[in-house]
Design a protein around this motif. Structure first.
Motif, short mmCIF file in Angstrom:
data_model
loop_
_atom_site.label_atom_id
_atom_site.label_comp_id
_atom_site.label_asym_id
_atom_site.label_seq_id
_atom_site.Cartn_x
_atom_site.Cartn_y
_atom_site.Cartn_z
N UNK A 1 -0.41 44.54 49.84
CA UNK A 1 -0.13 43.54 50.87
C UNK A 1 0.12 42.18 50.23
N UNK A 2 -0.70 41.81 49.24
CA UNK A 2 -0.57 40.51 48.59
C UNK A 2 0.73 40.40 47.79
N UNK A 3 1.10 41.50 47.13
CA UNK A 3 2.27 41.48 46.26
C UNK A 3 3.58 41.58 47.04
N UNK A 4 3.66 42.55 47.96
CA UNK A 4 4.91 42.81 48.66
C UNK A 4 4.89 42.38 50.12
N UNK A 5 3.73 41.91 50.57
CA UNK A 5 3.64 41.39 51.93
C UNK A 5 4.04 42.39 52.98
N UNK A 6 4.87 41.94 53.92
CA UNK A 6 5.26 42.77 55.04
C UNK A 6 6.08 43.98 54.62
N UNK A 7 6.77 43.88 53.46
CA UNK A 7 7.60 45.00 53.02
C UNK A 7 6.75 46.23 52.71
N UNK A 8 5.50 46.01 52.29
CA UNK A 8 4.59 47.13 52.01
C UNK A 8 4.31 47.91 53.29
N UNK B 1 -8.04 46.61 58.16
CA UNK B 1 -9.03 46.23 57.15
C UNK B 1 -8.45 45.30 56.10
N UNK B 2 -7.14 45.01 56.20
CA UNK B 2 -6.47 44.18 55.20
C UNK B 2 -6.26 42.75 55.72
N UNK B 3 -5.79 41.85 54.85
CA UNK B 3 -5.61 40.45 55.27
C UNK B 3 -4.39 40.18 56.15
N UNK B 4 -3.52 41.17 56.39
CA UNK B 4 -2.30 40.92 57.15
C UNK B 4 -2.63 40.42 58.55
N UNK B 5 -1.84 39.47 59.05
CA UNK B 5 -2.11 38.91 60.38
C UNK B 5 -1.66 39.87 61.47
N UNK B 6 -2.23 39.72 62.65
CA UNK B 6 -1.91 40.60 63.78
C UNK B 6 -0.44 40.48 64.17
N UNK B 7 0.08 39.24 64.20
CA UNK B 7 1.48 39.03 64.59
C UNK B 7 2.43 39.72 63.61
N UNK B 8 2.17 39.58 62.31
CA UNK B 8 3.04 40.22 61.32
C UNK B 8 2.93 41.74 61.39
N UNK B 9 1.74 42.24 61.63
CA UNK B 9 1.56 43.68 61.78
C UNK B 9 2.40 44.18 62.95
N UNK B 10 2.34 43.48 64.08
CA UNK B 10 3.11 43.89 65.25
C UNK B 10 4.61 43.86 64.97
N UNK B 11 5.08 42.76 64.42
CA UNK B 11 6.52 42.58 64.21
C UNK B 11 7.08 43.60 63.22
#
Length: 228
Positions: free
Chosen positions: A130-137, A158-168
Motif C-alpha cells: 500500500x505504501x509503495x504502490x498506493x491505490x494501484x496495489x 487493517x491497512x492505512x488506506x483511506x475509506x474514500x480511496x478504497x471505495x473509489x
C-alpha cells in the motif's frame, strides 16, 4: 468504554444476522436454481415495480457483501438475467462497492488495532504494498481475482488506506469483472432448452469468465512495465 460497548453491539448484530441467515436457510434464495425457477416472476415484478426491484436488490446485495455471506456471484448473474447488461452492471457496480466498503469499515472498526498489533510482521508485506504502490496495489487485487473479494475487503480494513480511496479504487477495479459476470447472466436468462446451453452467446460469456483473470493479469503486467 463507549468504544468497547459500540464494538460489542456491532459484533452482536453481525452474529445475529449470520445465525438468522443459516438457521433460516436463506442461502437457498441465493442459488442459481432458485433464480432460474423464479425468473418469470422476477421479470414481471421488475416491469411493474422497476425502482422498487432495483432498491430491494441493491439492499440485499449490499447486506450480503457487507457481511461476507455467500451469494454475491449468483446475484451478479441474476442481475444480468433480470435487469439486462447496462442496468445490471450499474446496479451491481454500486451495490458491490458499497457492500465491500461496509465490510472494510466494519473490519477496521472491530479488528484493525488488535490485528495490526498481533500480526504486524505478517501484515508488513501488505502495508508495504500500500505504501509503495498506493491505490494501484488495491486496483491490482481487484482486477486480478487471486484472492476472494471478501478477503480483500476485510484485510484492506487493517491497512492505512483511506475509506474514500478504497471505495473509489474498488469501484473502478471491479467494473470489468462485474461487466463480464452480468453479461454471462444475460445469456443464462435465455436458456430454455438443452440447445441454449451451447448457444454462441453463452459459450462466449463463459469463455470471457475463464479468460478474464488471465487477460487482467496480462494488463496489469503491461501497466507495471510502462510505469517502471
Amino acid at each position: 468504554m463507549k468504544k468497547n460497548v459500540s464494538r460489542g453491539l456491532v459484533i452482536g448484530a453481525i452474529v445475529l444476522l449470520f445465525v438468522l441467515f443459516f438457521v433460516l436457510d436463506l442461502s437457498r434464495y441465493l442459488s442459481l436454481e432458485y433464480i432460474k425457477s423464479q425468473q418469470e416472476m422476477l421479470l414481471a415484478f421488475y416491469r411493474e415495480n422497476t425502482m422498487a426491484t432495483i432498491g430491494i436488490f441493491m439492499g440485499i446485495y449490499i447486506l450480503v457483501t457487507g457481511l461476507s455471506l455467500p451469494g454475491a456471484a449468483v446475484m451478479t448473474l441474476a442481475s444480468g438475467t433480470v435487469f439486462g447488461l447496462f442496468t445490471g452492471t450499474v446496479v451491481v457496480s454500486f451495490a458491490s462497492t458499497i457492500g465491500a466498503t461496509l465490510a472494510f469499515v466494519v473490519s477496521r472498526f472491530l479488528l484493525r488495532d488488535w490485528v495490526q498489533a498481533r500480526f504486524k510482521d505478517k501484515l508488513r508485506a501488505i502495508n508495504q504494498g500500500i505504501s509503495k504502490e498506493g491505490e494501484f496495489y488495491l486496483f491490482t487485487l481487484r482486477l486480478v481475482p487471486v484472492f476472494p473479494f471478501f478477503i480483500i475487503n476485510l484485510v484492506m480494513g487493517l491497512t492505512p488506506i483511506t475509506t474514500f480511496r478504497f471505495y473509489l479504487v474498488s469501484q473502478i477495479g471491479m467494473l470489468a469483472g462485474t461487466l463480464v459476470y452480468v453479461n454471462a447472466g444475460t445469456q443464462l436468462g435465455q436458456i430454455d432448452s438443452l440447445k441454449g446451453i451451447v448457444s454462441p452467446g453463452l459459450l462466449l460469456s463463459f469463455a470471457l469468465l475463464g479468460c478474464f483473470p488471465l487477460l487482467a493479469k496480462k494488463g496489469v503486467s503491461l501497466i507495471k512495465k510502462e510505469r517502471s
